[in-house]
Design a protein around this motif. Sequence first.
Motif, PDB file in Angstrom:
ATOM      1  N   GLN A 173      26.133  -3.923 -21.806  1.00 53.28           N
ATOM      2  CA  GLN A 173      25.084  -2.897 -21.847  1.00 53.28           C
ATOM      3  C   GLN A 173      25.684  -1.506 -22.033  1.00 53.28           C
ATOM      4  O   GLN A 173      25.140  -0.673 -22.776  1.00 53.28           O
ATOM      5  CB  GLN A 173      24.242  -2.935 -20.559  1.00 53.28           C
ATOM      6  CG  GLN A 173      23.565  -4.266 -20.264  1.00 53.28           C
ATOM      7  CD  GLN A 173      22.493  -4.643 -21.253  1.00 53.28           C
ATOM      8  OE1 GLN A 173      21.775  -3.778 -21.759  1.00 53.28           O
ATOM      9  NE2 GLN A 173      22.359  -5.926 -21.559  1.00 53.28           N
ATOM     10  N   HIS A 174      26.817  -1.241 -21.390  1.00 55.80           N
ATOM     11  CA  HIS A 174      27.449   0.079 -21.548  1.00 55.80           C
ATOM     12  C   HIS A 174      28.082   0.219 -22.929  1.00 55.80           C
ATOM     13  O   HIS A 174      28.158   1.327 -23.465  1.00 55.80           O
ATOM     14  CB  HIS A 174      28.480   0.309 -20.449  1.00 55.80           C
ATOM     15  CG  HIS A 174      27.868   0.463 -19.098  1.00 55.80           C
ATOM     16  ND1 HIS A 174      27.081   1.543 -18.761  1.00 55.80           N
ATOM     17  CD2 HIS A 174      27.874  -0.354 -18.004  1.00 55.80           C
ATOM     18  CE1 HIS A 174      26.650   1.401 -17.507  1.00 55.80           C
ATOM     19  NE2 HIS A 174      27.113   0.254 -17.029  1.00 55.80           N
ATOM     20  N   ILE A 175      28.506  -0.880 -23.486  1.00 58.91           N
ATOM     21  CA  ILE A 175      29.053  -0.849 -24.844  1.00 58.91           C
ATOM     22  C   ILE A 175      27.984  -0.435 -25.849  1.00 58.91           C
ATOM     23  O   ILE A 175      28.244   0.332 -26.780  1.00 58.91           O
ATOM     24  CB  ILE A 175      29.655  -2.224 -25.200  1.00 58.91           C
ATOM     25  CG1 ILE A 175      31.014  -2.405 -24.508  1.00 58.91           C
ATOM     26  CG2 ILE A 175      29.801  -2.398 -26.709  1.00 58.91           C
ATOM     27  CD1 ILE A 175      31.602  -3.794 -24.624  1.00 58.91           C
ATOM     28  N   ILE A 176      26.754  -0.921 -25.660  1.00 64.59           N
ATOM     29  CA  ILE A 176      25.676  -0.616 -26.618  1.00 64.59           C
ATOM     30  C   ILE A 176      24.822   0.564 -26.177  1.00 64.59           C
ATOM     31  O   ILE A 176      23.903   0.960 -26.899  1.00 64.59           O
ATOM     32  CB  ILE A 176      24.771  -1.840 -26.846  1.00 64.59           C
ATOM     33  CG1 ILE A 176      24.057  -2.251 -25.554  1.00 64.59           C
ATOM     34  CG2 ILE A 176      25.565  -2.998 -27.442  1.00 64.59           C
ATOM     35  CD1 ILE A 176      22.986  -3.298 -25.740  1.00 64.59           C
ATOM     36  N   ALA A 177      25.104   1.136 -25.022  1.00 65.03           N
ATOM     37  CA  ALA A 177      24.272   2.216 -24.492  1.00 65.03           C
ATOM     38  C   ALA A 177      24.199   3.378 -25.473  1.00 65.03           C
ATOM     39  O   ALA A 177      25.168   3.699 -26.159  1.00 65.03           O
ATOM     40  CB  ALA A 177      24.834   2.694 -23.161  1.00 65.03           C
ATOM     41  N   ASN A 178      23.021   3.966 -25.560  1.00 60.66           N
ATOM     42  CA  ASN A 178      22.804   5.131 -26.422  1.00 60.66           C
ATOM     43  C   ASN A 178      23.226   4.845 -27.855  1.00 60.66           C
ATOM     44  O   ASN A 178      23.810   5.715 -28.528  1.00 60.66           O
ATOM     45  CB  ASN A 178      23.569   6.340 -25.869  1.00 60.66           C
ATOM     46  CG  ASN A 178      23.270   6.603 -24.401  1.00 60.66           C
ATOM     47  OD1 ASN A 178      22.132   6.855 -24.024  1.00 60.66           O
ATOM     48  ND2 ASN A 178      24.284   6.498 -23.555  1.00 60.66           N
ATOM     49  N   GLU A 179      22.934   3.624 -28.304  1.00 62.28           N
ATOM     50  CA  GLU A 179      23.264   3.203 -29.685  1.00 62.28           C
ATOM     51  C   GLU A 179      24.756   3.347 -29.971  1.00 62.28           C
ATOM     52  O   GLU A 179      25.173   3.613 -31.099  1.00 62.28           O
ATOM     53  CB  GLU A 179      22.468   4.020 -30.702  1.00 62.28           C
ATOM     54  CG  GLU A 179      21.027   3.597 -30.847  1.00 62.28           C
ATOM     55  CD  GLU A 179      20.831   2.381 -31.754  1.00 62.28           C
ATOM     56  OE1 GLU A 179      21.570   2.227 -32.731  1.00 62.28           O
ATOM     57  OE2 GLU A 179      19.920   1.585 -31.465  1.00 62.28           O
ATOM     58  N   GLY A 180      25.584   3.147 -28.925  1.00 58.40           N
ATOM     59  CA  GLY A 180      27.021   3.247 -29.139  1.00 58.40           C
ATOM     60  C   GLY A 180      27.529   4.662 -29.242  1.00 58.40           C
ATOM     61  O   GLY A 180      28.658   4.887 -29.683  1.00 58.40           O
ATOM     62  N   HIS A 181      26.724   5.633 -28.815  1.00 62.43           N
ATOM     63  CA  HIS A 181      27.119   7.045 -28.947  1.00 62.43           C
ATOM     64  C   HIS A 181      27.044   7.768 -27.607  1.00 62.43           C
ATOM     65  O   HIS A 181      26.640   8.936 -27.551  1.00 62.43           O
ATOM     66  CB  HIS A 181      26.232   7.746 -29.969  1.00 62.43           C
ATOM     67  CG  HIS A 181      26.375   7.215 -31.358  1.00 62.43           C
ATOM     68  ND1 HIS A 181      27.541   7.291 -32.077  1.00 62.43           N
ATOM     69  CD2 HIS A 181      25.493   6.567 -32.161  1.00 62.43           C
ATOM     70  CE1 HIS A 181      27.379   6.741 -33.263  1.00 62.43           C
ATOM     71  NE2 HIS A 181      26.152   6.285 -33.336  1.00 62.43           N
ATOM     72  N   THR A 182      27.445   7.114 -26.527  1.00 56.49           N
ATOM     73  CA  THR A 182      27.494   7.790 -25.239  1.00 56.49           C
ATOM     74  C   THR A 182      28.505   8.928 -25.324  1.00 56.49           C
ATOM     75  O   THR A 182      29.646   8.724 -25.737  1.00 56.49           O
ATOM     76  CB  THR A 182      27.892   6.807 -24.128  1.00 56.49           C
ATOM     77  OG1 THR A 182      26.912   5.760 -24.053  1.00 56.49           O
ATOM     78  CG2 THR A 182      27.977   7.508 -22.789  1.00 56.49           C
ATOM     79  N   SER A 183      28.069  10.126 -24.943  1.00 57.55           N
ATOM     80  CA  SER A 183      28.937  11.287 -25.072  1.00 57.55           C
ATOM     81  C   SER A 183      28.794  12.175 -23.839  1.00 57.55           C
ATOM     82  O   SER A 183      27.666  12.480 -23.422  1.00 57.55           O
ATOM     83  CB  SER A 183      28.587  12.077 -26.336  1.00 57.55           C
ATOM     84  OG  SER A 183      29.474  13.162 -26.509  1.00 57.55           O
ATOM     85  N   PRO A 184      29.952  12.580 -23.253  1.00 56.60           N
ATOM     86  CA  PRO A 184      31.314  12.182 -23.633  1.00 56.60           C
ATOM     87  C   PRO A 184      31.582  10.716 -23.278  1.00 56.60           C
ATOM     88  O   PRO A 184      30.872  10.146 -22.438  1.00 56.60           O
ATOM     89  CB  PRO A 184      32.185  13.130 -22.808  1.00 56.60           C
ATOM     90  CG  PRO A 184      31.342  13.469 -21.618  1.00 56.60           C
ATOM     91  CD  PRO A 184      29.943  13.516 -22.110  1.00 56.60           C
ATOM     92  N   PRO A 185      32.604  10.116 -23.869  1.00 54.32           N
ATOM     93  CA  PRO A 185      32.889   8.707 -23.592  1.00 54.32           C
ATOM     94  C   PRO A 185      33.207   8.482 -22.125  1.00 54.32           C
ATOM     95  O   PRO A 185      33.821   9.340 -21.475  1.00 54.32           O
ATOM     96  CB  PRO A 185      34.110   8.419 -24.478  1.00 54.32           C
ATOM     97  CG  PRO A 185      34.109   9.491 -25.508  1.00 54.32           C
ATOM     98  CD  PRO A 185      33.534  10.709 -24.853  1.00 54.32           C
ATOM     99  N   LEU A 186      32.813   7.324 -21.599  1.00 58.48           N
ATOM    100  CA  LEU A 186      33.043   7.006 -20.191  1.00 58.48           C
ATOM    101  C   LEU A 186      34.142   5.980 -19.997  1.00 58.48           C
ATOM    102  O   LEU A 186      34.574   5.748 -18.859  1.00 58.48           O
ATOM    103  CB  LEU A 186      31.741   6.502 -19.556  1.00 58.48           C
ATOM    104  CG  LEU A 186      30.559   7.489 -19.594  1.00 58.48           C
ATOM    105  CD1 LEU A 186      29.319   6.853 -18.993  1.00 58.48           C
ATOM    106  CD2 LEU A 186      30.922   8.774 -18.867  1.00 58.48           C
ATOM    107  N   PHE A 187      34.609   5.362 -21.056  1.00 55.16           N
ATOM    108  CA  PHE A 187      35.680   4.372 -20.954  1.00 55.16           C
ATOM    109  C   PHE A 187      36.296   4.169 -22.332  1.00 55.16           C
ATOM    110  O   PHE A 187      35.693   4.502 -23.350  1.00 55.16           O
ATOM    111  CB  PHE A 187      35.151   3.041 -20.419  1.00 55.16           C
ATOM    112  CG  PHE A 187      34.018   2.466 -21.225  1.00 55.16           C
ATOM    113  CD1 PHE A 187      34.252   1.563 -22.261  1.00 55.16           C
ATOM    114  CD2 PHE A 187      32.702   2.827 -20.970  1.00 55.16           C
ATOM    115  CE1 PHE A 187      33.205   1.036 -23.010  1.00 55.16           C
ATOM    116  CE2 PHE A 187      31.649   2.305 -21.718  1.00 55.16           C
ATOM    117  CZ  PHE A 187      31.899   1.412 -22.744  1.00 55.16           C
ATOM    118  N   ARG A 188      37.499   3.634 -22.366  1.00 63.18           N
ATOM    119  CA  ARG A 188      38.134   3.331 -23.650  1.00 63.18           C
ATOM    120  C   ARG A 188      38.270   1.825 -23.857  1.00 63.18           C
ATOM    121  O   ARG A 188      38.120   1.331 -24.952  1.00 63.18           O
ATOM    122  CB  ARG A 188      39.503   4.009 -23.767  1.00 63.18           C
ATOM    123  CG  ARG A 188      40.549   3.502 -22.788  1.00 63.18           C
ATOM    124  CD  ARG A 188      41.937   4.000 -23.137  1.00 63.18           C
ATOM    125  NE  ARG A 188      42.951   3.354 -22.296  1.00 63.18           N
ATOM    126  CZ  ARG A 188      44.258   3.389 -22.537  1.00 63.18           C
ATOM    127  NH1 ARG A 188      44.711   4.046 -23.589  1.00 63.18           N
ATOM    128  NH2 ARG A 188      45.109   2.781 -21.731  1.00 63.18           N
TER     129      ARG A 188
END
Length: 1050
Positions: free
Chosen positions: A239-254
């Motif tokens: 779910q976090h990988i696809i959150a916000n259409e893959g544009h979570t900003s700033p990034p929360l993990f690498r």
Amino acid sequence: MLTDLRRTALAILILCITTAFTESNVVDLGYAKYQGFVSPNNSNTNFLGIRFAASPTGTFRFRAPQPPATTPGIQQANALSSQCFSTGGGTNAMNPFKTGSLLTSLQSTQLKRDADATGLSEDCLFLNVYVPGVLDTNRSLPVIAWIHAGGYEAGDGSNPGNDLIQFSGGLIIITLQYRLGAFGFLAGDEVKRNGDLNAGLLDQQFALKWIQTHIRKFGGDPTRVTIWGQFAGAGSVLQHIIANEGHTSPPLFRGAITSSTFLPSQYAFNDPISEALFTQIANQTGCATAKDRLDCIRSVNANTLQNANVKTCLSAFFGTFVFVPVVDGDFVTRRPIEILQSGRVNGEVLLSITNTFEGAPFVNASTAPTVQTAGYVSQLFPKLGKAQISAAATAYADQGAPIDQVIGIMGESIFICPTYYLLQAFKGRSFKGEFAIPPGVHAQDVGYYFTSLNPNGVQGFDNPAFDAAFPDSFIDFAMTLNPNLKHNPVDVKPLWNTFNEGNSEMLFNKTDSNLPVIHTFSTSAKLLKRCAFWESVDLGYAKYEGFVNSNNSNTNFLGVRFAASPTGTSRFRAPQPPATTPGIQQANALSAQCFTAGSGVNAANPFKTGIFSTSSKSKRAADATGSSEDCLFLNLFIPGTLDTKRSLPVLVWIHGGGYDRGDGTEPGNDLIKFSGDLIIVTLQYRLGVFGFLAGEEIKKNGDLNAGMLDQQFALKWIQTHIRKFGGDPTRVTIWGQSAGAGSVLQHIIANGGHTNPPLFRGAITSSTFLPSQLSFNDPIPEGLFTQIANQTGCATAKDRLSCLRSVDVSTLQDANVNICLSAFFGTFAFVPVIDGEFITKRPIELLQAGQVNGEVLLSVTNTFEGAAFVNESTAPTVQTADYVAQLFPRLGQAQVSVAAAAYADQGAPIDQVIGVMGESIFICPTYYLLHAFQGRSFKGEFAIPPGGHGDDMPYYFTSMDANGIPPFDNAAFDTAFPDSFIDFAMTLNPNLKHNPADIKPFWSTFSNGNTEMLFNKTDSNLPVIHTFSTSAALLKRCAFWEGIGALTGQ
């Protein structure tokens, strides 16, 4: 004095020592100070029970987490916090969403888990930090954030992080808690309006943001965070990988790690199932009749809500979970598979592990003697139709006994296949492993990560080589994003390739003699095929399963509905979105075509004589084979296998037929063979009276140019969905022939050349068709409306349009055919009109103003376009002036005479009228287009004898010709001509050749000296391909037609 100084110094020293002692391992988070402790078992510094969010109680229930309040003093972080309220998976033999009977009570009091249960609390948003060795804020260590399992309804953050540190000692571990069950995942429209959906996921995200803000205070590096979870924790990672259409900003993990990715049915927040769960909770908490049910549920005490939570969860189908993430439109914008197919993901690299038999713990083993595979599928996925249930059962028929089949279905559809969807989204950036230590069931791997959970801290397979290679892979990944960069020299694992290198996986198993088995292997093709079945392209309103064409290995999706059936009250209206269709639709056959008629056969123009036919020998009624009013479907042709990551250019073909006939059956695979690097879409649109009936009554209570709106709706569909097929919506080219090319012209000028957002970038016309395009309320369109009303029995109706909507399709189709065939020979009665919205002015006016959509144009005409539309039997008697008067009944005698004089040098009268028809309707409109794209257009002429209208088609769609061979069978020509269109679609420039065998010379833009490219042949069958300048005499004749456009209606 000296004594006083000594006393002062001693006091300061004592104060410093005391302060150092009392504030060791204290971290100041701004809102609170927390003091950790050194674990006596391993010398790591632990901070347990750190609050990362305010208590989600009272008015904060069902809302996003909020920052914690400031707390004075130093908090002792030496004990785990209370866990969030939890329950468990379903125990029901039937799916209540299939039977409609959610349990309202449970007799067994031992299942009750209320607020008095030890260690449970609604105030539970805490995390734990495990730091290797002493606290040192200068270390910048990588960080693992562990998200616990439990199906989103159970579990807690008590996983012993020190266990993970033991494998390396060089990273920080964080375990966190989040709201579960109804507390964290209650959905429905009421929550959307006055709360926050997916609150449990928002808790997790809030914790990840906390890490970004505070982890440096513990010696961690916020730029090197890896999130890892198992079961619902792995599902949360997804779910976090696809959150916000893959544009979570700033990034929360690498980095992202999933162990047994969990992806149950994730419905829309307002799906009937989501709404039914809300209603159940309201009913069981005494809030069913409240004016504001959500406020009422917020106000009930935690015991009451928890009891309802437990009852509802346990009422679910055995082994399933009801309170899970939903598609909320904000955090999760679309179904997970859709987003993964588009490749829109957060994170840089992925490592995923599955267990061999994931499904076993979630299937009731006691049903083994009686379980039926099809029946199980229907309970697991209550929205599937019979065809899909049967297909699923068939797919697993070779997997052993029925109990083994259903274990496979549960394990693959919910856990294993979603893992492959994730892997494919991280193409070239993902690693896949399989844990197979017998029995290889779900969660058996957890004891190898958290060893202290095992009896005596010993794993089931106690082998030093295995115990290094397996868990160290995760630690190495978290430290470097590469499991091959080993920190432990005794790690025996071989090179671990990324998944896309031959579907490569790493097996972790053992022999019967207890020796480790660790090696790479290729994923089973049969497994991937079953996963493709579960994945099937989902358009939101329906799932479609395509097929691989055995003739060319391309993937085809035939008969995909892009709009609702335009029947009943939707007749003569703009297209509407399709209704939701349950199950998986088989996209393996072309749809019915739209009702067609034909061109006129009349020797005189009825709008000059006033005589229309009321009967026809060529009746094409509603029972005609393959025709239907419900015909708004399209077809997709994809090169090779379906791969959503390719971002291929897209070529949309719009069929010809004078707006009265034709269909979308052109074989798109023929175009793919010229390149193999673009997706072809063919589409259908309403024709004749069904698509182009005009008049004031349509304007008032319908939609004009419905057939054009169908096409535009399909183009919007492509913008929305083409990524799911591996296409790039920013690289769409529209191409059509005859009325299809005329349609391209209409889209170029649509909305005054300001269609927004853009629907295409390139435009290709083959034989641009521009007949008289009159205003919607011109006497001619009004006359056509009256004729249709007369011939359908609606002439005297109070509301003629409502009457026309109510007549059966056979009656309307008979009238359609009669009127179309009544038109002047070779012309078409029902064509686009100026409607004031989609088409705001005459086409020539808009083109002259340069008001166009699209970036670049390629146009080709045939030498003798008019021949096919002139009755050659009239050759002995036809008079050019008379013909012009019939073709354009609005022209006065002066214009008729000038037109006849302009063609007097074109040969016999029959040749002259062929020239008039071909140039005024097809060739000259092409030049109007070219001029509108000044400096951005290319022009070609197809002249292979006889050079008539449509003679170029077999060179695009070769399989339409006998034996699949075009009439001029020359390899050089057959490359240079069709490849020009393909190159243009790919690059917007026919000079950027993908095929080195293309002999075509440099093709200048048209504005460069009126340059065109000739495609012809010699009498001895050699290709003739070269540039030439457009005839000045032709351009002069076109200028004449352009000048009287107001009278011709162009």
